[in-house]
Design an enzyme around this catalytic site. Structure first.
Site, PDB file in Angstrom:
ATOM      1  N   LYS A  63       3.704   1.752   6.528  1.00 47.33           N
ATOM      2  CA  LYS A  63       4.977   1.167   6.909  1.00 47.33           C
ATOM      3  C   LYS A  63       5.439   1.888   8.169  1.00 47.33           C
ATOM      4  CE  LYS A  63       8.528   2.417   4.299  1.00 47.33           C
ATOM      5  NZ  LYS A  63       9.365   2.882   3.169  1.00 47.33           N
ATOM      6  N   CYS A  96       2.373   5.516  -3.040  1.00 48.62           N
ATOM      7  CA  CYS A  96       2.858   5.380  -4.426  1.00 48.62           C
ATOM      8  C   CYS A  96       2.413   4.105  -5.133  1.00 48.62           C
ATOM      9  CB  CYS A  96       4.388   5.455  -4.443  1.00 48.62           C
ATOM     10  SG  CYS A  96       5.005   7.086  -3.982  1.00 48.62           S
ATOM     11  N   GLY A 126       0.855  -1.192   0.000  1.00 49.55           N
ATOM     12  CA  GLY A 126       0.000   0.000   0.000  1.00 49.55           C
ATOM     13  C   GLY A 126       0.883   1.231   0.000  1.00 49.55           C
TER      14      GLY A 126
HETATM   15  N1  LIG Z   1       5.895  10.108  -0.952  1.00 44.69           N
HETATM   16  C1  LIG Z   1       6.787   9.315  -1.532  1.00 44.69           C
HETATM   17  O1  LIG Z   1       7.347   8.392  -0.911  1.00 44.69           O
HETATM   18  C2  LIG Z   1       7.152   9.511  -2.980  1.00 44.69           C
HETATM   19  C3  LIG Z   1       8.296   8.867  -3.489  1.00 44.69           C
HETATM   20  C4  LIG Z   1       8.620   9.056  -4.826  1.00 44.69           C
HETATM   21  C5  LIG Z   1       7.817   9.834  -5.643  1.00 44.69           C
HETATM   22  N2  LIG Z   1       6.706  10.443  -5.128  1.00 44.69           N
HETATM   23  C6  LIG Z   1       5.889  11.269  -6.000  1.00 44.69           C
HETATM   24  O2  LIG Z   1       6.175  12.633  -5.690  1.00 44.69           O
HETATM   25  C7  LIG Z   1       4.978  13.423  -5.823  1.00 44.69           C
HETATM   26  C8  LIG Z   1       4.701  14.123  -4.502  1.00 44.69           C
HETATM   27  O3  LIG Z   1       4.475  13.160  -3.507  1.00 44.69           O
HETATM   28  P1  LIG Z   1       4.389  13.585  -1.957  1.00 44.69           P
HETATM   29  O4  LIG Z   1       4.202  12.315  -1.204  1.00 44.69           O
HETATM   30  O5  LIG Z   1       5.532  14.477  -1.611  1.00 44.69           O
HETATM   31  O6  LIG Z   1       3.033  14.422  -1.972  1.00 44.69           O
HETATM   32  P2  LIG Z   1       2.411  15.307  -0.792  1.00 44.69           P
HETATM   33  O7  LIG Z   1       0.963  15.281  -0.977  1.00 44.69           O
HETATM   34  O8  LIG Z   1       3.010  14.883   0.510  1.00 44.69           O
HETATM   35  O9  LIG Z   1       2.964  16.782  -1.083  1.00 44.69           O
HETATM   36  C9  LIG Z   1       2.506  17.619  -2.093  1.00 44.69           C
HETATM   37  C10 LIG Z   1       2.562  19.050  -1.569  1.00 44.69           C
HETATM   38  O10 LIG Z   1       2.348  19.920  -2.644  1.00 44.69           O
HETATM   39  C11 LIG Z   1       1.517  20.984  -2.195  1.00 44.69           C
HETATM   40  N3  LIG Z   1       0.878  21.597  -3.355  1.00 44.69           N
HETATM   41  C12 LIG Z   1      -0.117  21.117  -4.129  1.00 44.69           C
HETATM   42  N4  LIG Z   1      -0.420  21.986  -5.120  1.00 44.69           N
HETATM   43  C13 LIG Z   1       0.414  23.034  -4.970  1.00 44.69           C
HETATM   44  C14 LIG Z   1       0.597  24.244  -5.677  1.00 44.69           C
HETATM   45  N5  LIG Z   1      -0.154  24.570  -6.734  1.00 44.69           N
HETATM   46  N6  LIG Z   1       1.549  25.085  -5.260  1.00 44.69           N
HETATM   47  C15 LIG Z   1       2.309  24.799  -4.175  1.00 44.69           C
HETATM   48  N7  LIG Z   1       2.173  23.672  -3.461  1.00 44.69           N
HETATM   49  C16 LIG Z   1       1.243  22.790  -3.857  1.00 44.69           C
HETATM   50  C17 LIG Z   1       0.549  20.312  -1.242  1.00 44.69           C
HETATM   51  O11 LIG Z   1      -0.077  21.232  -0.374  1.00 44.69           O
HETATM   52  C18 LIG Z   1       1.502  19.346  -0.511  1.00 44.69           C
HETATM   53  O12 LIG Z   1       2.089  19.946   0.611  1.00 44.69           O
HETATM   54  C19 LIG Z   1       3.890  12.451  -6.271  1.00 44.69           C
HETATM   55  O13 LIG Z   1       3.804  12.481  -7.674  1.00 44.69           O
HETATM   56  C20 LIG Z   1       4.389  11.101  -5.797  1.00 44.69           C
HETATM   57  O14 LIG Z   1       3.892  10.042  -6.572  1.00 44.69           O
HETATM   58  C21 LIG Z   1       6.361  10.306  -3.803  1.00 44.69           C
END
Ligand SMILES: NC(=O)c1ccc[n+]([C@@H]2O[C@H](COP(=O)([O-])OP(=O)(O)OC[C@H]3O[C@@H](n4cnc5c(N)ncnc54)[C@H](O)[C@@H]3O)[C@@H](O)[C@H]2O)c1
Length: 461
Positions: free
Chosen positions: A351, A291, A288
């Site tokens: 996790k 991602c 889960g």
């Molecule tokens: N979380 C992980 O472990 C991980 C690992 C690799 C890749 N990713 C990828 O990275 C991306 C981000 O993941 P995350 O877990 O960091 O997401 P998240 O939801 O934790 O963070 C996204 C942030 O962006 C902000 N945001 C949204 N729209 C905005 C805008 N217009 N201007 C400014 N800020 C804005 C949100 O308020 C939030 O704080 C996703 O595509 C995810 O698939 C995540």
């Protein structure tokens, strides 16, 4: 595709991270990171630690205020220390003003969420909104770097928006630089990546992004340069493969349970084969998190949209849904019925070492148990405040011992190491009947059996 190994600038040997601002291809310009979530906050604080001047844009003003004070609004190991150190270094600031932040930035890293929508396809509307704003304020020579996980073709479609909307944005390059960090180890992974993937069609832009990383790497890291679409696909293929590996070992555990073989031992020896590898071979409650589920759905959605039938990822998805039922069945097997039974749940996050509840296996598993009449007393050391919204009807308690109070079974769903250190005699003394379902195989079966527990694991005889 080109692969080259990268350490620090110059002689290619290791160098310490910087305490003085950098010059070089960034020409003294700053880096802008848009989105201060798990990925963006780590990247912004990490790039600042490399020695770059960084401005991080976050749309939530409360989050901007917290981060500016050195507080991380979610749990991620070592991130608060890194944030504080980067703020103290004077090279990291937070703002909600995107237009101002990109002014004078050489590269604008986009790290906003790309959640599932429209029957599983990734929703890239946040990225499109940002690009619309950027199209009005970027100028030639600036680089947009997509770090979010995005469907194949996204860089191309964002470039069209940029060029159609903007005046003078034709010289703006779009690069893909997918992120591979693991939540819970995100800071370590940022500084110690296995590879850095940079996709695009401008050699200069790719070189600038490589330079941003090169300045901070203290050891050699393979840099893979390729086109946008390949970089986009590499990220999805990696996550779908990881889900497949977990799905396989979960089914192996069910078969081993059936024939009385220890699946953990089998998996450990399988993993000694370098063609297989040890990682992601632990049986558990199902995969889960933020991602794998959404990325697998996008992968399948892409295939469907092209009329291509993919048997394996579809089966991996379906097997994972069955795994949730399988865990609920294990509890029922111990208790005879779930009706009016009290289950003490240890761990809710997907996790250990994260507060993230997004698509955690605990959600469907606990829903099944509640539907069948069980009462849930759940403890998690870090789960976010969104718990009541994602799992209405569960009771959250403040200590593991409270979760045991009057319970008929303890269900371990997250591998928090502190659960191994509990006083299991005391846990048992608090319970109505002594049963444990350990979906993470973290307890020593002999120990808990000594205290009179009936113990059920995932393939661990
Ligand atoms: N979380 C992980 O472990 C991980 C690992 C690799 C890749 N990713 C990828 O990275 C991306 C981000 O993941 P995350 O877990 O960091 O997401 P998240 O939801 O934790 O963070 C996204 C942030 O962006 C902000 N945001 C949204 N729209 C905005 C805008 N217009 N201007 C400014 N800020 C804005 C949100 O308020 C939030 O704080 C996703 O595509 C995810 O698939 C995540």
């Amino acid at each position: 595709m080109t692969i080259f190994s990268m350490g620090s600038e110059g002689d290619g040997k290791n160098s310490p991270r910087r305490d003085t601002p950098l010059s070089g291809p960034l020409g003294g310009k700053k880096i802008c990171v848009v989105g201060a979530g798990f990925v963006g906050t780590v990247a912004a604080a990490g790039f600042a630690k490399f020695g770059h001047e960084v401005i991080c844009v976050e749309k939530d003003p409360a989050r901007v205020a917290e981060l500016s004070r050195g507080k991380v609004p979610f749990f991620e190991r070592d991130l608060e220390e890194l944030l504080k150190s980067s703020l103290a270094g004077g090279r990291l600031t937070f703002t909600s003003n995107l237009e101002k932040a990109v002014d004078g930035s050489k590269a604008v890293f986009l790290t906003v969420g790309t959640p599932s929508a429209n029957g599983g396809r990734a929703d890239i509307s946040a990225l499109k909104d940002i690009i619309s704003v950027l199209s009005k304020c970027l100028s030639p020579g600036q680089i947009v770097v997509i770090k979010s996980t995005v469907p194949v073709g996204t860089a191309g479609s964002l470039k069209i928006i940029l060029e159609q909307n903007g005046s003078g944005t034709r010289g703006v390059e779009i690069i893909n630089n997918p992120e591979f960090l693991r939540e819970g180890n995100a800071v370590f992974d940022f500084f110690n990546p296995h590879r850095i993937v940079i996709g695009g069609d401008s050699h200069d832009a790719i070189e600038t992004v490589a330079h941003i990383y090169r300045m901070g790497m203290t050891r050699h890291v393979p840099i893979i340069t390729t086109n946008n679409e390949t970089a986009e696909m590499i990220k999805y293929a990696s996550n779908v493969y990881l889900a497949t590996k977990v799905g396989f070992v979960n089914e192996l555990a069910r078969l081993c349970d059936g024939v009385g073989v220890n699946a953990v031992e089998v998996a450990r020896v399988m993993g000694m084969d370098p063609r297989i590898g040890q990682e992601f071979l632990n049986p558990g409650p199902g995969w889960g998190g933020s991602c794998l589920p959404k990325d697998l759905m996008e992968f399948l959605g892409l295939a469907d949209s092209l009329g291509i039938s993919l048997v394996i990822p579809r089966a991996v998805h379906d097997a994972n849904q069955k795994q949730f039922d399988h865990v609920a069945q294990k509890v029922k097997d111990l208790l005879g019925t779930l009706e009016k039974k009290r289950i003490g749940v240890l761990g809710l996050t997907f996790k250990a070492d994260t507060s993230d509840l997004r698509d955690s296996p605990s959600i469907p598993i606990l829903k099944i148990l509640m539907e069948k009449g069980a009462e849930i007393m759940a403890f998690d050391p870090a789960a976010g405040d969104d718990l009541a919204a994602v799992l209405p009807g569960i009771n959250r308690v403040n200590t593991p011992y409270e979760s045991a109070d009057g319970s008929d079974c303890i269900l371990i769903l997250t591998e928090w190491s502190e659960f191994q250190l509990l006083d299991w005699k005391r846990m048992g003394d608090n319970m109505r009947t002594r049963n444990i379902v350990d979906t993470r195989n973290i307890l020593a079966p002999e120990l808990v059996k000594k205290y009179g527990f009936d113990y059920s694991s995932m393939g661990q005889i």
